[in-house]
Design an enzyme around this catalytic site. Sequence first.
Site, mmCIF file in Angstrom:
data_model
loop_
_atom_site.group_PDB
_atom_site.id
_atom_site.type_symbol
_atom_site.label_atom_id
_atom_site.label_comp_id
_atom_site.label_asym_id
_atom_site.label_seq_id
_atom_site.Cartn_x
_atom_site.Cartn_y
_atom_site.Cartn_z
ATOM 1 N N HIS A 44 0.844 -1.196 0.000
ATOM 2 C CA HIS A 44 0.000 0.000 0.000
ATOM 3 C C HIS A 44 0.878 1.245 0.000
ATOM 4 O O HIS A 44 2.116 1.149 0.053
ATOM 5 C CB HIS A 44 -0.977 0.002 1.182
ATOM 6 C CG HIS A 44 -0.350 0.015 2.540
ATOM 7 N ND1 HIS A 44 0.349 -1.052 3.073
ATOM 8 C CD2 HIS A 44 -0.333 0.973 3.512
ATOM 9 C CE1 HIS A 44 0.755 -0.760 4.286
ATOM 10 N NE2 HIS A 44 0.368 0.462 4.579
ATOM 11 N N HIS A 46 1.399 3.860 2.013
ATOM 12 C CA HIS A 46 1.983 4.541 3.168
ATOM 13 C C HIS A 46 3.509 4.469 3.125
ATOM 14 O O HIS A 46 4.092 3.447 2.762
ATOM 15 C CB HIS A 46 1.439 3.942 4.465
ATOM 16 C CG HIS A 46 0.037 4.392 4.765
ATOM 17 N ND1 HIS A 46 -0.814 3.702 5.598
ATOM 18 C CD2 HIS A 46 -0.668 5.495 4.333
ATOM 19 C CE1 HIS A 46 -1.982 4.340 5.673
ATOM 20 N NE2 HIS A 46 -1.918 5.417 4.911
ATOM 21 N N ASP A 48 5.966 4.136 5.173
ATOM 22 C CA ASP A 48 6.771 3.134 5.868
ATOM 23 C C ASP A 48 6.772 1.794 5.146
ATOM 24 O O ASP A 48 7.345 0.822 5.631
ATOM 25 C CB ASP A 48 6.303 2.961 7.320
ATOM 26 C CG ASP A 48 4.843 2.556 7.441
ATOM 27 O OD1 ASP A 48 4.054 2.881 6.534
ATOM 28 O OD2 ASP A 48 4.478 1.923 8.458
ATOM 29 N N HIS A 49 6.151 1.760 3.959
ATOM 30 C CA HIS A 49 6.155 0.552 3.132
ATOM 31 C C HIS A 49 6.727 0.793 1.728
ATOM 32 O O HIS A 49 6.948 -0.168 1.006
ATOM 33 C CB HIS A 49 4.733 -0.007 3.005
ATOM 34 C CG HIS A 49 4.180 -0.530 4.291
ATOM 35 N ND1 HIS A 49 4.132 -1.875 4.597
ATOM 36 C CD2 HIS A 49 3.674 0.123 5.366
ATOM 37 C CE1 HIS A 49 3.610 -2.035 5.797
ATOM 38 N NE2 HIS A 49 3.326 -0.825 6.290
ATOM 39 N N HIS A 122 -7.670 -1.701 5.458
ATOM 40 C CA HIS A 122 -6.804 -0.706 6.082
ATOM 41 C C HIS A 122 -7.407 0.672 5.810
ATOM 42 O O HIS A 122 -8.462 0.787 5.178
ATOM 43 C CB HIS A 122 -5.383 -0.835 5.523
ATOM 44 C CG HIS A 122 -4.347 -0.025 6.243
ATOM 45 N ND1 HIS A 122 -4.237 0.012 7.604
ATOM 46 C CD2 HIS A 122 -3.363 0.793 5.763
ATOM 47 C CE1 HIS A 122 -3.241 0.804 7.951
ATOM 48 N NE2 HIS A 122 -2.696 1.294 6.852
ATOM 49 N N ASP A 192 -0.676 -3.781 5.899
ATOM 50 C CA ASP A 192 -1.466 -3.470 7.087
ATOM 51 C C ASP A 192 -2.897 -3.975 6.892
ATOM 52 O O ASP A 192 -3.479 -3.824 5.817
ATOM 53 C CB ASP A 192 -1.456 -1.975 7.345
ATOM 54 C CG ASP A 192 -0.062 -1.463 7.693
ATOM 55 O OD1 ASP A 192 0.843 -2.302 7.889
ATOM 56 O OD2 ASP A 192 0.125 -0.239 7.768
ATOM 57 N N HIS A 251 5.606 -5.374 12.412
ATOM 58 C CA HIS A 251 4.943 -4.075 12.396
ATOM 59 C C HIS A 251 4.376 -3.720 13.774
ATOM 60 O O HIS A 251 3.204 -3.376 13.918
ATOM 61 C CB HIS A 251 3.833 -4.077 11.331
ATOM 62 C CG HIS A 251 3.469 -2.709 10.828
ATOM 63 N ND1 HIS A 251 2.720 -1.830 11.561
ATOM 64 C CD2 HIS A 251 3.735 -2.083 9.657
ATOM 65 C CE1 HIS A 251 2.534 -0.717 10.878
ATOM 66 N NE2 HIS A 251 3.143 -0.843 9.703
#
Length: 293
Positions: A44, A46, A48-49, A122, A192, A251
């Site tokens: 996805h 975001h 942090d990915h 998510h 997530d 995570h």
Amino acid sequence: MSATAVSFETSKQWLLVDCAEGTQHQLLSTSLSPAKVAVICITHIHGDHCYGLPGMLSSMSLHGRTQPVTLIAPQKLIQFIHLSLGLTDVKLGFDLQCHAVESLAGELELSFCRVKAIELKHRVPSFGYQITECGVPKKLEIAKLEADGIASGPHYNALQKGQDVTYEGKKLRSTEYTFDSWRPRKIIICGDNEKPAKLQNDVDDIDLLVHEATFTHADLLRVGTHTGHSDAKRIAEFAQKHHIPMLALTHFSVRYHGPSMLEALKSEANEHYQGLLYFAEDLLSLSIPKQRN
């Protein structure tokens, strides 16, 4: 920061799920070469990915990658990558073959694996990836060959390589006279996800599930159940119910960082799951055992 590498004994190429900041730096502590990344799957949008992806692609090119690279990612991220590379005048030395995950139908067949996207729950569209091993070496059904009067010869080798042959005027199909040396291994790596049940139609016969456990169950109830994230109890119960033999949790919220801070998560997961349980840390490496057919 999320990044998970998947490698195979039968190929020098490897696959990467998510590419957060620091991914290419962490690779320096492994035996994996950026030049051999053949497939990148992003769960996805975001940061942090995925914020490490533009630099990772550039490094792959600098390391001499010339073969095509498959990118499976949300459409917005594909646009972000093209803009990032274009605005910084990066010219990749390979063809980046992009697939928008939202429109990916069924499995994508690649040289060393098959990839299927699974829609999760998510705050933004998020996906898990089911990865199935391909290219398992074949063994011959010797008893069947002999029973059918097929004598040994060069055609045995061709059949074992997956080739159909003609023997004394008869067409021999490799699929009829060979079998896989081991059952193709299958794993799911998730982005997530607040609803593990979204995976229930895809977990049959998987060997490993990698899933986030951001909170303990009590903490999740305290902050609100619709955070877009899961808890250790919920995912452990899901894995136990579906007889998943290996579970890797990752995570974790920053509230659990520090010495002994993961103990609450570990205690909760162990209470509800009896399989092989792992808690992710940087450079953790897991091997999936081969199961004979």
